[in-house]
Enzyme design. Structure first.
Site, PDB file in Angstrom:
ATOM      1  N   VAL A  32       0.837  -1.195   0.000  1.00 29.19           N
ATOM      2  CA  VAL A  32       0.000   0.000   0.000  1.00 29.19           C
ATOM      3  C   VAL A  32       0.880   1.256   0.000  1.00 29.19           C
ATOM      4  O   VAL A  32       0.604   2.234  -0.674  1.00 29.19           O
ATOM      5  CB  VAL A  32      -0.922  -0.002   1.239  1.00 29.19           C
ATOM      6  CG1 VAL A  32      -1.827   1.214   1.230  1.00 29.19           C
ATOM      7  CG2 VAL A  32      -1.752  -1.274   1.264  1.00 29.19           C
ATOM      8  N   GLY A  37       1.994   3.002  -3.203  1.00 27.03           N
ATOM      9  CA  GLY A  37       1.023   3.680  -4.059  1.00 27.03           C
ATOM     10  C   GLY A  37       0.406   2.753  -5.089  1.00 27.03           C
ATOM     11  O   GLY A  37      -0.001   3.184  -6.157  1.00 27.03           O
ATOM     12  N   ASN A  58       7.796   4.962  -8.681  1.00 26.96           N
ATOM     13  CA  ASN A  58       6.613   5.783  -8.377  1.00 26.96           C
ATOM     14  C   ASN A  58       6.965   6.932  -7.424  1.00 26.96           C
ATOM     15  O   ASN A  58       8.039   6.952  -6.826  1.00 26.96           O
ATOM     16  CB  ASN A  58       5.542   4.870  -7.752  1.00 26.96           C
ATOM     17  CG  ASN A  58       4.179   5.527  -7.718  1.00 26.96           C
ATOM     18  OD1 ASN A  58       3.914   6.485  -8.438  1.00 26.96           O
ATOM     19  ND2 ASN A  58       3.303   5.022  -6.854  1.00 26.96           N
ATOM     20  N   SER A  70      -2.949 -51.137  22.723  1.00 30.88           N
ATOM     21  CA  SER A  70      -4.336 -51.526  22.490  1.00 30.88           C
ATOM     22  C   SER A  70      -4.487 -53.035  22.378  1.00 30.88           C
ATOM     23  O   SER A  70      -5.585 -53.570  22.492  1.00 30.88           O
ATOM     24  CB  SER A  70      -4.860 -50.858  21.201  1.00 30.88           C
ATOM     25  OG  SER A  70      -4.054 -51.252  20.102  1.00 30.88           O
ATOM     26  N   SER A  89       0.155 -47.056  13.144  1.00 30.39           N
ATOM     27  CA  SER A  89      -0.250 -46.407  11.886  1.00 30.39           C
ATOM     28  C   SER A  89      -1.366 -45.390  12.115  1.00 30.39           C
ATOM     29  O   SER A  89      -2.503 -45.608  11.726  1.00 30.39           O
ATOM     30  CB  SER A  89      -0.671 -47.449  10.837  1.00 30.39           C
ATOM     31  OG  SER A  89      -1.548 -48.418  11.363  1.00 30.39           O
TER      32      SER A  89
END
Lengths: 301, 635
Positions: free
Chosen positions: B37, B40, B169, B476, B546
């Site tokens: 910005v 310009g 610019n 598990s 996994s």
């Protein structure tokens, strides 16, 4: 080898065709939203080109409010027939039951017939991709919407989760139940649309051209008395005016402009030379058609 | 307004048909503006829109009053207000990313990609630059070449934009001083050469005052070049070069209205084609001739890059979506491994080794990206070693696809060398890539046919091969149940092999740790081993945590259809943690063990496993019976 200069319209056309073919190749059940306006007419024409000699391999869907101009219904049916496409028409049954109309119900009219109606129709037929004729030059916030725009299973749009679109690679993957809206003419401006209609000889609703029509004035808008459902004041007589429409929607909500432009070049000429935007069109806020027109003007920049 | 606009107005009023003829022969240029910005940029874009358009009088009045009320230019018009929708966008919660603006002059229509804001700058600029043929790089004359100038230039060069305009610019704020301008151009020339930009056009401008925007300015008599608009209107378009290259058209869709017509629809991405031309279909390599170029407006004699057409071919060759029709005498390379620049665009970092969808042309394949060779710092352009790529990171890496694809180097053709990466679970576009070159040419690797096939192996063993994939949290009961299943199968004379997570890590995978990337490589190797064993006719039982769905799916896709049996050993975290057979949960909770699944690393349970074992209700023996029965039932 000869070099062929492709014009801006040729490149926009090619881009739109590419987008439509991607959708047909990747979506399971696409549909084209068809509102009978000039943008829809261009989109339909592009679809015919994209799949020729096959007819476009999807149906047209008109989410109707029952309050469109009679000329629009005529062109709608003819255009679908000419394209060899199935035409699906949806009326929101709740709006039918409650007799929702633009004279008595204001914004609710648009919400129920159009917004709710569209969701109902997409669910009813299980469409997972819907072509729309929106353009990025219509308003500032549209300037950043993607060509492929995703919707959750509840039809919600999450502007924060838009997918980056690079080159001409469109990511059309989605989970079950999700859908996408696809805008093949995103990069067209209003002038491109008119030029293309002119160049290709695309049939549009005659209401875009000036003719003497029965009118009344309401809140600074010139409205056309398109059928006998229009409530006239006691003793009021419609006045014949030479008018045309810059945008088309429900006839009781769409303001006309007084004009002598009877041909397409004259309409384009008038559009290009207008130095004030249509103040009449700003009179009512709930007028979806007119405020869209204003957005188009503002988005012109 | 400029003289040009007045002339246009006169033509519209006097001869609309002439105006329309003129305007339907315009060309199209897409460009990107780079700058913040402060440089310009919005003012410049607003000025271009304003100077090239007719503006409604009441909107001009509105702009004037807005400029006085909230503009930053005192009593003058603030052109930035024409394009700055940023505040409104923030209120609406719309991500500030890429916006497209449109304007047109007598000669051209322009589409400007505007990428405001500093956040996500790389992602947005790469997106905007991908479709641009020209870039305007803005420099504030008071500040000269800055870090951001380097970043913008690097990205423009990376994305293959050949036309670069250096717009110096705010010349009005340095008194239109030639020495200042010359110094900036000299500085930029030196930097540009270092990143391979050899050609650019420098223009001294003031977006605010309008100098050298639409006409040469009297304030810069020492500048003898054209205005910015004149340059944009006359710069040579890429389409000339594209049309001169060899013919290539990816097939998007096969058009089959009836048995007598079979057309191949697509957009020509380079070269030209005419009826009768010899063409080759890739990757199959079959050759034939073009019969017709079919469009609704009648058959074309010739079609060129940029056009969407439908081709019919003389012979009935196999050709479908994703394949590429090319000039017969100059086919594309076909390969399944590439070196590529990858730009990461997702909040979640890239996971090396994970399978993503890769879309290139009209083809979508499965692909993995290896650990990057290096990452490029877009500010300093230094290379740094990294394990992965985070959001907005740019790196160079090896990309491997699951099948060979025709391609071109991105430097030669954007449409055939640019790809996107899509996450298989979220379907989000997570990355973009630019192919450099093939690392492994498909034609060099031949599949070695063997006389004894996998069917022979299986028949000899009198069984149907399978991969019985046990997944679940640590503790598990996977290994215990797997062991019980193998015992039962052995008793039934089945030939089996048990691959256990811990055991494999002692040998084949002892070089791997527990980061996400290493876990994925662990599973990939086990998957490949399991696949070889099924080719040998074995029933493979695996016991691996996994944790990621996508890697389990990767193994599922490796083995033959129906041979992957996913078994979810479902034990709630609280139960597994309570058991804590190996004492690992205690270590993880105390922070001694990092990346422990269930504690500080996620577990994604299967969504539709073939077998679901609830260990809170089933004993080991009962679970093993159930699983063994399912395996035997398949014979």
């Amino acid at each position: 080898m000869t070099h062929v200069q492709l014009t801006h319209l040729a490149r926009l056309e090619s881009e739109a065709i590419h987008i439509m073919r991607e959708v047909v190749a990747e979506a399971e059940n696409p549909v084209m939203l068809y509102s009978v306006g000039k943008d829809s007419s261009v989109m339909l024409h592009l679809a015919k080109k994209a799949f020729y000699p096959s007819p476009p391999p999807f149906p047209l869907l008109h989410v109707d409010t029952t309050w469109k101009f009679q000329d629009m219904y005529k062109l709608r049916d003819k255009a679908a027939r000419d394209a060899g496409m199935e035409l699906l028409i949806h009326h929101n049954p709740d709006a039918v039951a409650q007799g929702i109309n633009p004279f008595d119900h204001g914004a609710l009219h648009t919400d129920m017939w159009k917004t709710d109606g569209l969701k109902q129709a997409l669910d009813k037929w299980g469409f997972d991709a819907a072509f729309g004729g929106a353009r990025r030059d219509e308003e500032k916030s549209r300037a950043k919407e993607r060509v492929f725009s995703f919707r959750t299973a509840q039809h919600r749009w999450d502007p924060k989760a838009q997918r980056p679109e690079l080159w001409s690679l469109y990511n059309a993957r989605k989970a079950k139940g999700e859908s996408m809206r696809v805008f093949p003419i995103s990069n067209w401006t209003e002038l491109d649309i008119w030029q293309y209609i002119h160049l290709e000889g695309i049939e549009i609703v005659p209401l875009y051209f000036s003719a003497p029509r029965p009118t009344v004035e309401r809140d600074g808008l010139i409205l056309m008395v398109d059928d006998d459902r229009f409530p006239l004041a006691p003793g009021e007589e419609p006045v014949m005016r030479s008018i045309r429409f810059r945008t088309l929607g429900c006839y009781p909500l769409t303001g006309a402009v007084e004009s002598q432009a009877k041909t397409l070049p004259e309409v384009i000429q008038e559009m290009l030379l207008t130095t004030t935007s249509e103040r009449q069109g700003r009179a009512i806020d709930h007028d979806a058609g007119a405020s869209m027109e204003i957005k188009k003007q503002q988005g012109y920049f | 307004m400029t003289d040009q606009v007045y002339k246009t107005d006169a033509l519209i009023a006097q001869d609309i048909d002439a105006y329309l003829d003129l305007h339907q022969n315009k060309t199209l240029l897409r460009f990107i503006t780079c700058g913040s910005v402060d440089d310009g940029k919005s003012t410049l874009i607003g000025r271009l829109l304003y100077d090239s358009k007719m503006i409604f009088e009441d909107q001009l009045t509105q702009l004037e009053s807005d400029s006085k009320r909230m503009g930053t230019q005192g009593q003058d018009i603030d052109f930035a207000l024409l394009v700055d929708g940023l505040a409104a966008e923030r209120e609406q919660g719309i991500t500030i990313d890429v916006a497209y603006r449109f304007f047109a002059t007598e000669k051209r229509k322009f589409i400007v990609a505007d990428t405001p804001g500093h956040e996500q700058y790389t992602r947005n600029m790469v997106t905007g630059a991908s479709t641009a043929e020209l870039a305007v790089i803005l420099i504030d004359a008071r500040k000269g070449v800055l870090t951001q100038t380097r970043r913008h230039s690097y990205l423009v060069r990376l994305l293959g934009i050949k036309n670069i305009v250096l717009a110096v610019n705010k010349m009005d704020l340095v008194g239109y001083d030639q020495a200042t301008y010359d110094q900036i151009v000299a500085d930029y020339t030196e930097f540009a050469a270092s990143i391979g930009i050899t050609d650019f056009n420098a223009i001294p401008i003031s977006g605010f005052k309008g100098d050298n925007i639409t006409a040469p300015s009297d304030n810069t008599p020492w500048y003898d070049g054209v205005s910015l608009m004149a340059h944009l209107e006359t710069v040579e378009l890429d389409q000339s070069a594209d049309q001169a290259a060899d013919f290539r058209m990816p097939v998007q869709w096969v058009n089959r209205p009836n048995l007598d017509f079979r057309g191949f629809s697509g957009k020509i991405v380079s070269g030209q084609v005419a009826a009768g031309d010899d063409v080759r279909i890739l990757p199959s390599g079959k050759t034939t001739q073009v019969d017709r170029i079919v469009t609704m407006d009648g058959d074309l004699q010739r079609a060129v890059a940029g056009q969407s057409v439908t081709l019919t071919l003389r012979d009935e060759v196999d050709c479908s979506r994703g394949q590429i029709v090319t000039a017969a005498n100059s086919p594309l390379e076909v390969a399944d491994q590439f070196e590529a620049t990858v730009i990461w665009m997702d909040d979640a970092a890239m996971i090396p080794g994970r399978a993503y969808y890769l879309k290139i042309g009209a083809q979508t394949v499965s692909a993995t990206v290896a650990q990057p060779k290096y990452q490029v710092n877009v500010n300093t352009l230094e290379h740094t070693a990294v394990k992965t790529l985070a959001l907005n990171a740019i790196g160079v890496a090896t990309v491997t696809t699951d099948r060979a694809i025709p391609f071109a180097a991105y430097a030669d053709n954007r449409e055939l060398g640019g790809f996107i990466l899509i996450d298989k679970m979220t379907n989000a576009t997570v990355g973009a890539g630019l192919i450099h070159f093939a690392l492994r040419r498909a034609q060099n690797i031949h599949w070695q046919d063997t006389d004894i096939t996998r069917d022979h192996h299986a028949n000899l063993k009198n069984q149907t091969p399978a991969v019985v994939w046990m997944t679940g949290l640590s503790g598990s009961g996977k290994s215990t149940i797997a062991n019980a299943v193998e015992r039962k199968l052995a008793r039934m004379n089945r030939h089996t092999f048990l691959l256990d997570g811990d055991n494999v890590r002692h040998g084949l995978n002892k070089d791997l740790g527990f980061t996400d990337a290493d876990r994925i490589e662990n599973i990939r190797r086990v998957g490949e081993v399991a696949k070889l064993m099924t080719d040998a006719g074995l029933i493979v039982i695996t016991a691996f945590i996994s944790p990621f769905r996508s890697e389990r799916d990767m193994v599922r896709n490796m083995v033959a259809d129906g041979e992957f049996i996913e078994v979810f050993i479902d034990t709630p975290l609280s139960v597994a943690e309570q058991r804590d057979v190996k004492g690992l949960y205690a270590k993880a909770r105390s922070g001694q063990l990092k990346n422990f699944t269930g504690i500080d690393s996620p577990y994604e349970p299967p969504q539709g496993p073939e077998i679901h074992i609830d260990t809170t209700t089933l004993s080991v023996e009962a679970a093993a019976d159930l699983i063994a029965a399912r395996i035997i039932d398949r014979d």
